[in-house]
Scaffold this motif. Structure first.
Motif, PDB file in Angstrom:
ATOM      1  N   ALA A  28      40.810  46.564  43.659  1.00 41.39           N
ATOM      2  CA  ALA A  28      41.961  47.040  44.414  1.00 41.39           C
ATOM      3  C   ALA A  28      43.276  46.628  43.763  1.00 41.39           C
ATOM      4  O   ALA A  28      44.303  47.294  43.937  1.00 41.39           O
ATOM      5  CB  ALA A  28      41.902  46.521  45.851  1.00 41.39           C
ATOM      6  N   ALA A  29      43.247  45.528  42.972  1.00 42.34           N
ATOM      7  CA  ALA A  29      44.458  45.053  42.302  1.00 42.34           C
ATOM      8  C   ALA A  29      44.782  45.863  41.059  1.00 42.34           C
ATOM      9  O   ALA A  29      45.895  45.783  40.526  1.00 42.34           O
ATOM     10  CB  ALA A  29      44.304  43.579  41.937  1.00 42.34           C
ATOM     11  N   GLY A  30      43.814  46.636  40.557  1.00 42.32           N
ATOM     12  CA  GLY A  30      44.046  47.424  39.351  1.00 42.32           C
ATOM     13  C   GLY A  30      43.564  46.751  38.089  1.00 42.32           C
ATOM     14  O   GLY A  30      43.838  47.231  36.979  1.00 42.32           O
ATOM     15  N   LEU A  31      42.817  45.644  38.224  1.00 37.87           N
ATOM     16  CA  LEU A  31      42.252  44.954  37.068  1.00 37.87           C
ATOM     17  C   LEU A  31      40.927  45.608  36.677  1.00 37.87           C
ATOM     18  O   LEU A  31      40.335  46.348  37.459  1.00 37.87           O
ATOM     19  CB  LEU A  31      42.046  43.468  37.385  1.00 37.87           C
ATOM     20  N   THR A  32      40.456  45.320  35.465  1.00 35.95           N
ATOM     21  CA  THR A  32      39.261  45.985  34.940  1.00 35.95           C
ATOM     22  C   THR A  32      38.051  45.058  34.970  1.00 35.95           C
ATOM     23  O   THR A  32      38.045  44.011  34.315  1.00 35.95           O
ATOM     24  CB  THR A  32      39.495  46.452  33.487  1.00 35.95           C
ATOM     25  N   THR A  33      37.027  45.443  35.733  1.00 38.25           N
ATOM     26  CA  THR A  33      35.757  44.724  35.733  1.00 38.25           C
ATOM     27  C   THR A  33      34.991  45.084  34.468  1.00 38.25           C
ATOM     28  O   THR A  33      34.801  46.258  34.163  1.00 38.25           O
ATOM     29  CB  THR A  33      34.928  45.089  36.977  1.00 38.25           C
ATOM     30  N   THR A  34      34.543  44.064  33.732  1.00 41.26           N
ATOM     31  CA  THR A  34      33.832  44.321  32.474  1.00 41.26           C
ATOM     32  C   THR A  34      32.322  44.178  32.625  1.00 41.26           C
ATOM     33  O   THR A  34      31.576  44.739  31.828  1.00 41.26           O
ATOM     34  CB  THR A  34      34.317  43.357  31.377  1.00 41.26           C
ATOM     35  N   TYR A  35      31.866  43.419  33.643  1.00 40.02           N
ATOM     36  CA  TYR A  35      30.419  43.306  33.854  1.00 40.02           C
ATOM     37  C   TYR A  35      30.130  42.947  35.297  1.00 40.02           C
ATOM     38  O   TYR A  35      30.727  42.024  35.858  1.00 40.02           O
ATOM     39  CB  TYR A  35      29.802  42.241  32.942  1.00 40.02           C
ATOM     40  N   ARG A  36      29.210  43.715  35.902  1.00 37.68           N
ATOM     41  CA  ARG A  36      28.731  43.385  37.247  1.00 37.68           C
ATOM     42  C   ARG A  36      27.316  43.923  37.376  1.00 37.68           C
ATOM     43  O   ARG A  36      26.893  44.821  36.641  1.00 37.68           O
ATOM     44  CB  ARG A  36      29.614  44.016  38.338  1.00 37.68           C
ATOM     45  N   LYS A  37      26.584  43.345  38.326  1.00 37.55           N
ATOM     46  CA  LYS A  37      25.229  43.811  38.589  1.00 37.55           C
ATOM     47  C   LYS A  37      24.999  43.802  40.090  1.00 37.55           C
ATOM     48  O   LYS A  37      25.442  42.892  40.797  1.00 37.55           O
ATOM     49  CB  LYS A  37      24.210  42.901  37.896  1.00 37.55           C
TER      50      LYS A  37
END
Length: 608
Positions: free
Chosen positions: A405-414
């Motif tokens: 929601a902040a506009g940052l980029t998630t690089t890895y999630r599972k």
């Protein structure tokens, strides 16, 4: 008229017949000429092709012989001894007396010269704010030994759907290795020394007349003058490349008033002073290095020369605000909530610098009893287990949604193996110290702060930053179930409690951007598949139907008496493995929440 003698007839009929015969003869003649012409062209083309092939073969043989000749000549050249009486001053490389190269091959001179010195020049960073300076991530990413465990899938809950985003790193082409304090310079002298020697051998190796005539000379005499003196020059590609890369790593931008700390008593981020920028003066540093080497100082430390850049313009302090907030609610489980509270405490006040990649597992570290974590329910390869730190996936999940929601980029999630119960399916981010990690990168120009709190069964994560999304716009994730997936085959148990199992499901998640209440963009983000829980039953409560599928007679949660052992059972292992039972999910199974809204969702049930 008498028509019986046709040979004498010269009328119209005879004339036409003669003309027809003439035309046939002409056509036959033309066709013959065409065949001859075609055959001629074919023969000429064949000769041309043969000529081209032969020419190419001859040229190829010529080039091969030329290559062999050049290779042999180069081999001979490298082994030819110098006949000229030449003396070279290599004093800056530690050779006290001039080197006589007469009778030496070029390789022998290499060995003597390059073996005469040790190159160990360190460049030290003179940045006055070195204590707060942080090196940017650069080059090819190499995980440390502990961190590599997070990606190997050896921990719990490793069967979920993974999502990984590659972010372009402007420093990925950096090849040097430097710390924020120092950099060991590569030996650029070797290349210059070899070229210096090459030039002398190229010019004088095959000259028959002796141009130097220094027989029986005393090279240690004060008035002895060598024929050549080696010195390094500043024109060096290796040196230039190293300094250029170092500047990209050590240069800092001027900043006015970004966050630099966290006051735990006030639970607030603290701002730093205005900071000047520091840019590496490559020309001045190069001159210092060359001067030191030509003075014979090949083992020394050299401080950088920096140009100062003032922080102009207004302070960014006034631009900081809480750009996103996300909340989820926990169940009443004392041990699980204890772990959740510890995880929030570990994240609270953490600052992510520009360009830095945040790692949940790195920041929190290993969850141990010594650090206060307790055993709580988690998943391992599709089974419910007790794990130290169980439940903290709710913290990483809440963080993931706040970060998005902040506009940052998630690089890895599972995702979890099974449908989560405290968040809309598709929006979760599971973590385990020896398993999945959650990571995001700060792609903004300023530091970003994380505030994480747990109170009264509520997990709340706030992101404190200079806004990255246009004023009046918001972005969130919306998840929709695509389909249910049949539950796994029945598993026969001999002890414990029987379970009805649950179906799996597939979810599609979109990024939704709104301007106020108006949706302006909807873009596919990712897809998630959850497994169903395996139903279990005691053998005496099952049967095989006409299709060879294992079914339950009726659901009995526990045995009332010890079962008798059945020999020669008609229920084969293969049938059991392939059996599917279409029964309803057990009580407490996750409900379906089709759309996520800021503020999360509150549900209870399965352990996560």
């Amino acid at each position: 008229m008498d028509y019986s003698n046709k040979n004498e007839y010269t009328g119209t009929y005879g004339t036409l017949r003669n003309v027809s015969r003439s035309r046939d003869a002409i056509n036959r003649y033309k066709q013959s000429r065409k065949r001859k012409s075609s055959n001629t062209l074919l023969i000429i083309g064949l000769f041309v092709l043969i000529f081209v092939v032969l020419s190419a073969s001859v040229f190829g043989v010529y080039k091969y012989l030329q290559y062999r000749s050049e290779k042999k000549e180069m081999s001979m050249y490298s082994n030819v001894q110098m006949k000229q009486d030449i003396y070279i001053d290599f004093s800056i490389l530690g050779m006290k007396a001039p080197l006589a190269i007469k009778g030496l091959t070029k390789q022998e001179v290499y060995d003597k010269v390059l073996g005469s010195y040790t190159f160990d020049i360190k460049i030290l960073n003179s940045n006055p704010e070195i204590d707060i300076f942080e090196m940017p991530a650069y080059g090819k990413k190499e995980e440390d030994k502990d961190y590599s465990k997070y990606l190997n899938g050896v921990g719990s809950d490793t069967l979920g759907t993974g999502q990984e985003v590659k972010v372009d790193n402007p420093l990925s082409d950096i090849t040097i290795t430097a710390s924020k304090n120092s950099f060991t310079l590569a030996d650029f002298v070797e290349g210059q020394a070899k070229k210096f020697i090459d030039d002398i051998y190229d010019k004088y190796l095959y000259i028959t007349t002796n141009e130097f005539n220094k027989k029986n000379v005393d090279v240690n005499a004060s008035d002895f003058k060598p024929d050549f003196k080696f010195e390094v020059n500043s024109n060096d590609d290796t040196l230039d490349n190293s300094l250029s890369q170092l500047a990209r790593l050590w240069n800092t931008n001027a900043v006015k008033g970004q966050i630099e700390g966290f006051d735990t008593k006030k639970n607030e981020f603290t701002f730093g002073d205005d900071h000047k920028g520091y840019k590496l003066d490559e020309n001045a540093l190069r001159k210092k290095i060359i001067d030191e080497v030509n003075a014979g100082n090949l083992k020394t430390d050299i401080w950088t020369v920096l140009n100062i850049v003032d922080a102009d313009g207004p302070s960014v302090r006034s631009k900081y605000k809480y750009v996103s907030t996300y909340e989820t609610w926990t169940i009443d489980n004392e041990k699980r909530n204890k772990n959740v509270a510890l995880a929030c405490k570990g994240l609270n006040g953490y600052i992510v610098r520009p360009g830095q990649e945040f790692s949940f597992n790195k920041v929190l570290g290993e969850r141990t009893e010594e650090r206060g974590y307790d055993y709580a329910t988690a998943y391992l390869e599709g089974q419910v287990i007790e794990e130290l730190g169980g439940g903290i996936c709710q913290v990483s999940t809440t963080l993931y949604n706040a970060v998005f929601a902040a506009g940052l980029t998630t690089t890895y999630r599972k995702s979890h193996t099974f449908v989560p119960t405290y968040i809309t399916p598709g929006l979760d981010a599971t973590v385990s110290f020896n398993g999945p990690d959650y990571r995001f990168i700060n792609t903004s120009n300023y530091s970003v702060g994380i505030k994480a709190q747990f109170s009264k069964n509520k997990v709340k994560v706030d992101i404190f930053a200079v806004p990255m999304i246009r004023d009046g716009y918001t972005q969130n994730l919306v998840s929709t179930k695509i389909q249910d997936i049949d539950m796994p085959s029945i598993s026969i148990i001999n002890e414990g409690k029987a379970t009805k199992g649950t179906m799996g499901s597939e979810w599609q998640v979109f990024k939704v951007v709104k301007n106020g209440d108006k949706e302006v963009e909807r873009v596919f983000d990712h897809q998630t598949i959850y497994q169903g829980h395996t139903p279990t039953a005691f053998e005496e409560n099952t049967y095989v139907d006409n299709d060879g599928v294992l079914q339950t007679k009726k659901f009995i949660e526990t045995r009332k008496e010890e079962p008798t052992v059945k020999k020669n059972s008609s229920i084969t292992t293969a049938r059991r493995e392939n059996a599917i039972q279409n029964i309803a999910p057990s009580e407490g199974a996750t409900g379906v929440v089709v759309e996520m809204v800021p503020g999360g969702t509150s549900v209870t049930g399965q352990p996560q």
